[in-house]
Design a protein around this motif. Structure first.
Motif: not given
Length: 441
Positions: A129-153
């Motif tokens: 759900r997290r990774v498919t929520g990244w919209r096509a054409g957008s840019t993802v701030p890697v550290v921020d998104q990985c922190q949010r993902l790992a903390a929830d996981q």
């Protein structure tokens, strides 16, 4: 650093640096590269200065062997990592000897890979759900998104409940504590700021409420980190005080926001930076014939190699901080009591005497053999080796398999060069990746 006047032997060599700043600027960026350069220039022991901080650096396989075999005799973590205990009740970081081994054992039961197996469906659904929520054409701030993902996981796997609502609070507080108590980049007065003190109270209340709720509402699944906290007693059978049990509950969030998240970010860069690696890992994910499961991960050597080679090339824990409690000789120098030491455990990762083409990125290296020779130590060595190392490796492999199966990503440019940062720990800095769209597997 304490004076060496009581001993006639020379000081370890001092790494060249700037007036007043010392080595502060060099160590703010790629600290791993800094450690390797100084090792090649100065040898296995040297000194660094960073503003008002001074450290002895020990590096190389002999340093790793010393930490592994003699670390308990000469080092303490109470000064360097004790801030996590002082502030959040994470007592394991400040203990030694039998009390440390006992509490590590309790925590280890709550950081088990088997918990990921038991909660695989919840973990996989959250990750997808997290990774498919990244919209096509957008840019993802890697550290921020990985922190949010790992903390929830980790909160789902280790406690059964996501901590999304607490993420910003946890991240700001943990990073500030590390900058004050471990790296010394901020003065102790920062821990007296009203905003931080209020955040700390909320975090401790959150952790205590989670432990109390689990005590009041037991569950039928395998015991997790909260269950271990509820039942935890010290080596004499006495229940730990509430703040220590709350600190046990926080341990997973701390790891997720730091080490695990940074590993995800470095893995993402590595797989996108090296097309041959991307192709090999993607083909392996494709051959799995469906969504990855806990058991299919065991049959994916390229994916496992990606995790281990990322840990070699871009370690998110390149040094172990200690304080000397008994002086010792190393490399022809005396290291006196009270010295602050960083054992740069991952310097051998980049030495050609241990690794063929150490600056290359290869998935088929003999990681197990190099670990036995003290030349591979991504999670430190000795009594304070990272408790969640095994779980981290499986989480990282699983996360990358799910991500590659669902999303196509690209670096800002094919030859984009990573500019790591060292605050609060080595991480991919301001790296952003482009979302091209859904994967076609």
């Amino acid at each position: 650093m304490p004076p060496y006047a009581a001993d006639s032997r020379p000081l370890p060599p001092l790494a060249p640096g700037l007036p007043l700043l010392g080595n502060a600027l060099s160590m703010r960026g790629d600290v791993q590269a800094f450690f390797v350069r100084q090792y090649r220039a100065l040898g296995p022991i040297y000194r660094v200065r960073a503003l008002n901080q001074a450290f002895v650096i020990m590096a190389g396989t002999e340093a790793n062997r010393f930490l592994r075999t003699r670390g308990d005799d000469h080092f303490s973590t109470a000064d360097t990592m004790g801030g996590l205990d002082d502030q959040f009740g994470m007592r394991v970081h400040a203990l030694a000897g039998r009390p440390h081994r006992h509490l590590r054992g309790r925590l280890g039961l709550g950081l088990s890979r088997e918990l990921l197996r038991a909660r695989w469906d919840a973990f996989a659904e959250l990750t997808e759900r997290r990774v498919t929520g990244w919209r096509a054409g957008s840019t993802v701030p890697v550290v921020d998104q990985c922190q949010r993902l790992a903390a929830d996981q980790l909160s789902v796997v280790l406690t059964g409940t996501p901590a999304t609502a607490q993420f910003e609070l946890l991240r700001r507080a943990f990073e500030l504590v590390l900058d004050v108590t471990v790296t010394g980049k901020l003065p102790p007065a920062a821990l007296r700021l009203p905003t931080y003190r209020a955040a700390r109270r909320r975090i401790l209340a959150f952790a205590q409420a989670a432990v109390d709720d689990r005590a009041a509402h037991p569950h039928d699944g395998p015991p997790d980190l909260l269950d271990q906290a509820v039942a935890a007693a010290d080596e004499h059978g006495r229940p730990y005080p509430p703040r220590v049990r709350a600190g046990m509950a926080l341990q997973g969030y701390f790891g997720g926001i730091n080490t695990v998240a940074y590993l995800y970010g470095f893995m993402l860069y590595a797989v996108l930076r090296h097309p041959h690696v991307h192709a090999e890992v993607l083909a392996e994910v494709d051959r799995a014939g469906g969504p990855p499961s806990f058991d299919t991960l065991r049959r994916m050597p390229a994916l496992h190699g990606l995790v281990l080679e990322t840990l070699r090339s871009y370690p998110s824990a390149p040094a172990s901080a200690r304080t000397v409690v008994r002086p010792f000789d190393f490399g022809g120098f005396v290291v006196p009591r009270g010295s602050r030491v960083l054992v740069a455990t991952t310097v051998p990762h980049h030495l050609s005497e241990h690794w063929t083409d150490p600056e290359g990125f290869r998935l088929d290296r003999d990681f197990a053999g190099m670990r036995r020779r003290d030349a591979y130590a991504p999670f430190s060595v000795g009594a304070h080796t990272c408790l969640g190392a095994g779980l981290t490796e499986v989480l990282a492999a699983a996360t990358m398999a799910i991500l590659l199966r669902h999303v196509r990503l690209a670096l800002p440019a094919p030859d984009h060069r990573l500019r790591p940062r060292a605050t609060p720990g080595p991480n991919p800095g301001r790296l952003r990746v482009r979302v091209l769209g859904p994967a076609t597997i």
